[in-house]
Write a protein that holds these residues in place. Structure first.
Motif, PDB file in Angstrom:
ATOM      1  N   ALA A  57       8.230  -4.784   7.357  1.00  0.00           N
ATOM      2  CA  ALA A  57       7.358  -3.671   7.739  1.00  0.00           C
ATOM      3  C   ALA A  57       7.944  -2.486   6.996  1.00  0.00           C
ATOM      4  O   ALA A  57       8.986  -1.952   7.383  1.00  0.00           O
ATOM      5  N   ALA A  87       0.818 -12.549   3.363  1.00  0.00           N
ATOM      6  CA  ALA A  87      -0.346 -11.780   2.912  1.00  0.00           C
ATOM      7  C   ALA A  87      -1.391 -11.670   4.019  1.00  0.00           C
ATOM      8  O   ALA A  87      -2.028 -10.621   4.175  1.00  0.00           O
ATOM      9  N   ARG A  88      -1.533 -12.720   4.814  1.00  0.00           N
ATOM     10  CA  ARG A  88      -2.548 -12.728   5.868  1.00  0.00           C
ATOM     11  C   ARG A  88      -2.281 -11.637   6.912  1.00  0.00           C
ATOM     12  O   ARG A  88      -3.212 -11.092   7.487  1.00  0.00           O
ATOM     13  N   ASN A 115       2.677  -2.490   9.913  1.00  0.00           N
ATOM     14  CA  ASN A 115       3.179  -1.122   9.988  1.00  0.00           C
ATOM     15  C   ASN A 115       2.835  -0.441  11.276  1.00  0.00           C
ATOM     16  O   ASN A 115       2.275  -0.798  12.162  1.00  0.00           O
ATOM     17  N   ARG A 145      -0.016  -8.887   6.393  1.00  0.00           N
ATOM     18  CA  ARG A 145       0.651  -7.712   5.800  1.00  0.00           C
ATOM     19  C   ARG A 145       0.122  -6.367   6.299  1.00  0.00           C
ATOM     20  O   ARG A 145       0.892  -5.487   6.640  1.00  0.00           O
ATOM     21  N   GLU A 146      -1.173  -6.207   6.370  1.00  0.00           N
ATOM     22  CA  GLU A 146      -1.736  -4.900   6.743  1.00  0.00           C
ATOM     23  C   GLU A 146      -1.478  -4.522   8.192  1.00  0.00           C
ATOM     24  O   GLU A 146      -1.647  -3.369   8.563  1.00  0.00           O
ATOM     25  N   ARG A 147      -1.049  -5.474   9.000  1.00  0.00           N
ATOM     26  CA  ARG A 147      -0.777  -5.187  10.420  1.00  0.00           C
ATOM     27  C   ARG A 147       0.717  -5.090  10.707  1.00  0.00           C
ATOM     28  O   ARG A 147       1.125  -5.086  11.854  1.00  0.00           O
TER      29      ARG A 147
END
Length: 161
Positions: A126, A154-155, A161, A157-159
């Motif tokens: 993170a 990758a699945r 942070n 990654r956006e969550r």
């Protein structure tokens, strides 16, 4: 002997900057761990590889494990060991393998209990903080396990942070 009280006071005093009390640490959730493991197994299945994927938290404790239908029984322990190694060293197991090969000072790393230093283990970050790791075992080569582990990260990654 007259300096003894000063020495004792210095030894018993708290270290400057040392944390006192509780420590708050971020770690990968069970839901994200399960999703990353499923994505890694799915990515490998799409390439014709039957693998297991394990996700550990920042302390190396298992959070999620998925063994694909038909994956060898050894893939379970190898996936978990790769994840544990990656989180412990805060580096991918492929990077660690290269370090072991090129740095004589690192030659004994494979002797650490629970470590498996072959491709397929990657830290989950993170930002710059390691919050867990994923390990994949069972594809015919560590570089292929790496690709599936990357797909798992990758699945989610956006969550992170």
């Amino acid at each position: 002997m007259r300096h003894l009280p000063l020495i004792l006071a210095a030894l018993l005093a708290p270290l400057p900057g040392a944390a006192q009390g509780l420590v708050t640490e971020r770690t990968v959730s069970a839901a994200l761990a399960a999703e990353a493991a499923a994505a890694a197994v799915e990515a490998c299945a799409g390439r014709g590889h039957r693998v297991s994927a394990a996700v550990v938290d920042r302390a190396g404790v298992l959070r999620a494990l998925l063994r694909a239908d038909g994956a060898g029984p050894h893939t379970v322990s190898s996936a978990q060991a790769k994840a544990y190694t990656a989180v412990s060293m805060r580096a991918s197991t492929s990077q660690i393998l290269e370090t072991v090969r090129t740095n004589p000072g690192a030659a004994r790393l494979p002797d650490i209990a629970g470590f498996l230093i072959v491709g397929g283990g990657m830290p989950i970050r993170a930002g710059e903080e390691v919050v867990g790791a994923i390990g994949v075992g069972g594809a015919p080569g560590g570089h292929l396990d790496d690709q599936c582990a990357e797909a798992g990260i990758a699945r989610i990654r956006e969550r992170l942070n």
